[in-house]
Every structure is written in C-alpha cells, then in structure tokens.
Design a protein around this motif. Structure first.
Motif, short mmCIF file in Angstrom:
data_model
loop_
_atom_site.label_atom_id
_atom_site.label_comp_id
_atom_site.label_asym_id
_atom_site.label_seq_id
_atom_site.Cartn_x
_atom_site.Cartn_y
_atom_site.Cartn_z
N ILE A 192 -6.35 7.34 -13.45
CA ILE A 192 -6.09 8.74 -13.08
C ILE A 192 -7.15 9.24 -12.12
N PHE A 193 -8.40 8.86 -12.33
CA PHE A 193 -9.49 9.34 -11.51
C PHE A 193 -9.84 8.39 -10.37
N MET A 194 -9.66 7.09 -10.62
CA MET A 194 -10.11 6.12 -9.63
C MET A 194 -9.14 5.98 -8.46
N ARG A 195 -7.85 6.15 -8.67
CA ARG A 195 -6.91 5.99 -7.56
C ARG A 195 -7.15 7.00 -6.44
N PRO A 196 -7.26 8.31 -6.75
CA PRO A 196 -7.57 9.25 -5.65
C PRO A 196 -8.90 8.95 -4.98
N MET A 197 -9.90 8.53 -5.76
CA MET A 197 -11.20 8.20 -5.17
C MET A 197 -11.09 6.99 -4.26
N ALA A 198 -10.29 6.00 -4.69
CA ALA A 198 -10.10 4.82 -3.85
C ALA A 198 -9.38 5.18 -2.56
N ARG A 212 -10.29 -2.25 8.75
CA ARG A 212 -10.85 -3.24 7.82
C ARG A 212 -10.30 -3.09 6.41
N ARG A 213 -9.26 -2.32 6.25
CA ARG A 213 -8.73 -2.10 4.90
C ARG A 213 -8.23 -3.38 4.25
N ILE A 214 -7.74 -4.30 5.06
CA ILE A 214 -7.26 -5.56 4.50
C ILE A 214 -8.39 -6.32 3.82
N TYR A 215 -9.61 -6.21 4.34
CA TYR A 215 -10.74 -6.90 3.73
C TYR A 215 -11.17 -6.21 2.44
N LEU A 216 -11.10 -4.89 2.42
CA LEU A 216 -11.37 -4.16 1.18
C LEU A 216 -10.32 -4.52 0.13
N PHE A 217 -9.07 -4.64 0.55
CA PHE A 217 -7.99 -5.03 -0.36
C PHE A 217 -8.24 -6.44 -0.90
N VAL A 237 -8.04 0.32 -6.70
CA VAL A 237 -8.19 0.06 -5.26
C VAL A 237 -6.94 -0.63 -4.73
N LEU A 238 -6.43 -1.60 -5.47
CA LEU A 238 -5.22 -2.30 -5.04
C LEU A 238 -4.03 -1.35 -4.95
N GLY A 239 -3.88 -0.51 -5.97
CA GLY A 239 -2.77 0.43 -5.97
C GLY A 239 -2.85 1.45 -4.85
N ALA A 240 -4.06 1.87 -4.50
CA ALA A 240 -4.24 2.86 -3.45
C ALA A 240 -4.04 2.28 -2.06
N LEU A 241 -4.29 0.97 -1.89
CA LEU A 241 -4.30 0.38 -0.55
C LEU A 241 -3.06 -0.45 -0.22
N ILE A 242 -2.29 -0.85 -1.20
CA ILE A 242 -1.26 -1.86 -0.93
C ILE A 242 -0.28 -1.43 0.15
N PHE A 243 0.13 -0.17 0.18
CA PHE A 243 1.07 0.28 1.20
C PHE A 243 0.37 0.83 2.43
N GLN A 244 -0.87 1.28 2.26
CA GLN A 244 -1.63 1.72 3.42
C GLN A 244 -1.91 0.54 4.34
N VAL A 245 -2.26 -0.61 3.77
CA VAL A 245 -2.49 -1.81 4.58
C VAL A 245 -1.20 -2.22 5.28
N ALA A 248 11.75 9.81 8.04
CA ALA A 248 12.66 8.73 7.72
C ALA A 248 12.77 8.55 6.21
N VAL A 249 13.95 8.18 5.76
CA VAL A 249 14.15 7.88 4.35
C VAL A 249 13.61 6.51 4.09
N ILE A 250 12.57 6.40 3.28
CA ILE A 250 11.98 5.11 2.98
C ILE A 250 11.94 4.94 1.48
N TYR A 251 11.76 3.71 1.05
CA TYR A 251 11.65 3.44 -0.37
C TYR A 251 10.28 2.84 -0.61
N VAL A 252 9.59 3.34 -1.61
CA VAL A 252 8.21 2.99 -1.85
C VAL A 252 8.03 2.50 -3.27
N THR A 253 7.29 1.44 -3.39
CA THR A 253 6.95 0.97 -4.72
C THR A 253 5.46 1.04 -4.87
N SER A 254 4.99 0.77 -6.04
CA SER A 254 3.55 0.88 -6.27
C SER A 254 3.13 -0.11 -7.33
N ILE A 255 1.87 -0.47 -7.27
CA ILE A 255 1.30 -1.31 -8.33
C ILE A 255 0.75 -0.39 -9.40
#
Length: 486
Positions: A307-313, A325-330, A366-374, A479-486
């Motif tokens: 709950i707290f770490m995802r927004p911080m990530a 460099r987000r891919i390297y952080l991921f 960190v993985l959940g916050a970055l997976i779609f951003q990357v 655009a209408v997109i579909y998003v998933t998350s970890i």
C-alpha cells in the motif's frame, strides 16, 4: 465539427474533479475485489486438496487458471469496452465473478472448480479490473498519473484484507460456504460499475466506445468522406482477421522492435517464478507448524507494505536519474525478489517468514510500479494498446503453467522448499537476461550512431523514453487500452 467545439468545454468540466473522484473510489474498490482476490487462494489450498483428494499439481491448476485468464482476457475486455462501454464491462465482470464463485461452492470435482472459480471468476475479474482502469483515462487528464497511483492501492488493500477474511470465514463455515459468500462480495463490482457514468451519454461526438482512430473515422463517415457501411461489410474475413490481430496483438512490433521482444520474453519467463510464493507460502508455513491464521497473515503483510511502497516506487522511478534506465531498475528488483525467496528455503521460523514477506514485498512493489511504465518506454504510445495485448497473452501462458509445474515438483520431492528455489531461478535468470540484453543493445546502438548516424535506424530496437501523455487535442478521448498489473 461544431459538436466537437461544444463538447470540449463540457469534458473539461467533468475531468479531474467532481464525479471523477467518485469514479476513482469505485476503481479502487473494483481493483481490490478483482485483482486482489487471487492472493487469498493459498488459504484454501490444503482444504481443497483434502476434499478433492487432489495432488499439489492438480490443486494448483485452479489459481493458475484464474490468474492466467485475468491477464489473457485483456483483448476480449477491450472489445467489450469498445462495443458497450466501461460501465457495462465492469458490471458484467462483477456478475461473472459472483456467478463463478457461487457455482464453485457446489463443485463436486476439482475439474469443475477449474471452470467455475478458475475461468469464469478469472474472466469476470479481468473485466472489472481492466475496464475500471480504462475509465480513469476519460475522467482524468492533468491528474491521470496521480489517479492511477491511487487506484493501484486498491490491489494492495485487496492483498491485505482478502487473506484475513478468507481465513476467518474458512474457520467459521468451511470453504464451500466461504466461496458462496465471496460470490456476493464480488457482486459489489456491479455497484462500482454503476457509478462509472459514460461521458458519451452527454457527448455523442466523443464516444468512449471509440479509440482516437475510430473517432476520426466516425467523423469522416458523418461528413460523407469515407466508405459507407456497406463497403465495410464487404471486406473479406481474411482482411478483417488481419486488422483485428494487428489492433490487439502487435506481432509486427514484436518482430521489428528488439527492445520490446527482449522485455516481453524476459517478463514472460519471470512470472513463472513470481506467482509461486503467493500460492504456496501459506501451505508451506502451515506444513511447517505455523498456525493457520498466522500463516494467512503473511500474505496480508505483503499487501500492507505494498500500500505504501507502490506509490513510493512510482515516484522513485520518475526521478531524472532513472530516465532511460528504468529497465535496469526493474531488472535489479526482479533479481532482488528472486534472491529473497532463499530466505524461506533457509528457515521456517515464523519470524524469518515475516522478514521474508517484508523483503519480498519491497521488490514486488517496484516490479508492480514499473512493469507497464517500462513497456511504455520501449513501445510507441500509438501501438501501446496492441503491444500490451501480446505482452499479456504471453505472460498468461507462463502464469498458467508455472504453478502446476512447481506443484508437480513438490509431489515428486515431497518438499515445498523446492518451490522457492524454482522461483529464485526464474526471477534471477530473467533479471540477468533483461539487464544484460538491454545493456548490450544500448552499447551496439551507440556504436552504430557514432559510425553511421542514420535517423531511420537509430530508433529501431533502441531503448528510449517515449512520451506517455497525449497531446491537448487528444485529451478528451484517450485510447481504450487494457491494463494488467502484478
């Protein structure tokens, strides 16, 4: 065109304020009910295994199917959203989830559970979650990033509350009655969908059921500048099939964009190990003498920290130092997540398991916050929707086969410890593959640029930042997109 000029001010009056925050609240609840639900399945693992006389591998197919359908249903959800709108899709998802859980309470075989709780409930959760995320794009423009960050807390709250509620109801009334109650709880997604009023009801010129490409086509049709509906109906089935595949599954991007290809393969390999602890942690702890309620609390600890770490990530990844460099952080987070599983394998003391949950949840955030951003960084936004479709399909295949294979390993060896070794293997090897591949690709691109700077070739397969914000003229109809998350 007059309609468009009149509609724009009306859109600005409803976006980022007023009812938009009610829709955000509904999305938070929908995410907690849908995407957070699979986190509690491990609580029922031993009871289902005992009642159906099923092996670890057979029992693990149930959560695998649910999670895989939740990811793979993205293209189908997108079609429903375009055809009927986000409100209908969310309400349909709540209905399917409720019916699936009620039907699962009457299952007499493990195979029936695959269909009811696995496929039907998983598809319903997919509709509720992904359509709920999509509708935020219409109600928020300037504060869209903030809205998505707040919405993601619903998943973390679901991770926290579902296991505790599941264990309490399981102790009080057994798994069948608990599933029946869950059916009623999941119907609340229908309430969440009901408050997601479609802007298209007031603004027919800017229908939410159309993406920007379809919107432009509709405007041309209204002016008589394009083909009539009769011509569209005469298109061959082959052409229609190709267009549909190109729209929802970006095979052409996969073949041409090396960065997208590396990232998709890496994440698909990674999730084979990523989902294993969420399924096997509770039965592993119970088997080693941990009291059932304390074992269920382990998953809740992971959710609470998220709950707290995802927004911080998310804020951390937005710093300039990580631009490009987000891919390297991921990759680092994936490796850290995999290595954390060794803590479970070393000791089964409850204090050690709590420590594991803390370490695991940090890297998971960190993985959940970055997976779609990357993914947005390596694919142009005008192809993001279709690229995400192929991404989630491949991801769902490995999610489907990972837990049963781990269950088979437990059946053969008799030790749950090997599940966490397996998870570490998949996570660490995926992290090394993505990190070194992108590093090598970037070095080659720099070398080519220094010797032969050709603008046409420098962008192909190169890891670069791609703008994620639409231009002002497109803010009214994302655009209408579909998003998933970890």
């Amino acid at each position: 065109m007059a309609h468009e000029g009149e509609a724009a001010p009306q859109i600005s009056r409803v976006q980022d304020k007023g009812w938009a925050w009610v829709v955000l609240g509904a999305t938070v609840l929908a995410q907690g009910l849908s995407l957070g639900f699979p986190s509690c399945i491990g609580v029922f693992f031993k009871d289902l295994q005992r009642d159906f006389q099923a092996s670890n591998s057979e029992t693990s197919w149930f959560p695998s199917i649910m999670t895989a359908v939740l990811h793979a249903g993205g293209p189908l959800c997108s079609i429903v959203v375009e055809r009927f709108g986000c409100r209908t899709a969310v309400m349909l998802g709540g209905l399917l989830s409720g019916v699936g859980m009620v039907a699962s309470s009457f299952s007499q075989t493990i195979s029936q559970l695959y269909v009811t709780a696995g496929f039907i409930t998983g598809l319903g959760a997919c509709f509720s979650f992904q359509a709920g995320v999509t509708v935020l794009g219409y109600y928020f423009t300037r504060r869209r990033a903030l809205a998505n960050a707040l919405a993601s807390t619903g998943v973390s709250m679901g991770f926290t509350l579902w296991p505790l509620l599941s264990q309490y109801l399981l102790d009080e009334m057994g798994w069948r009655n608990t599933f029946f109650v869950f059916g009623g709880v999941m119907l609340n997604c229908c309430v969440c969908g009901a408050v997601m009023r479609p802007l298209s009801a007031k603004l027919p010129a800017l229908s939410l059921k159309s993406s920007p490409g379809h919107l432009a086509e509709d405007v041309h049709l209204s002016n008589g500048n394009t083909l009539s509906h009769e011509v569209h109906l005469r298109r061959s089935r082959c052409d229609s099939c190709i267009q549909t595949l190109q729209k929802y599954l970006a095979f052409d991007v996969f073949c041409k964009n090396k960065g997208y290809r590396i990232y998709t393969i890496g994440v698909a390999w990674m999730v084979m190990g990523f989902v294993l602890p969420m399924i096997y942690l509770v039965p592993y702890a119970v088997l080693n003498g941990v009291e059932e309620r304390k074992a269920a609390l382990l998953i809740s600890i992971i959710g609470f920290i998220n709950i707290f770490m995802r927004p911080m990530a998310g804020l951390l990844s937005g710093l300039k130092i990580f631009t490009g460099r987000r891919i390297y952080l991921f990759s680092v987070a994936a490796a850290f997540n995999g290595l954390s599983n060794l803590i479970c394998a070393i000791s089964t003391e409850y204090s050690t398991l709590v420590l594991y949950c803390v370490v695991y949840s940090i890297s998971m955030s960190v993985l959940g916050a970055l997976i779609f951003q990357v993914l947005m960084d390596v694919v142009e936004m005008n192809r993001f929707s279709s690229a995400l479709g192929l991404f989630t399909i491949l991801e769902s295949i490995t999610i489907l086969i990972g837990p049963p294979l781990a269950g088979l390993l437990v059946d053969l060896t008799g030790h749950f410890r090997y599940v966490f070794y397996t998870s570490s293997f998949f996570m660490v090897t995926a992290a090394l593959f993505m990190g070194f591949s992108f590093c090598t690709m970037t070095a080659k691109n720099k070398s080519k640029e220094s010797h032969k700077p050709t603008p046409e070739n420098t962008s192909r397969g190169k890891y670069t930042e791609v703008p994620t914000e639409l231009g002002p003229e497109k803010n009214g109809s994302p655009a209408v997109i579909y998003v998933t998350s970890i």
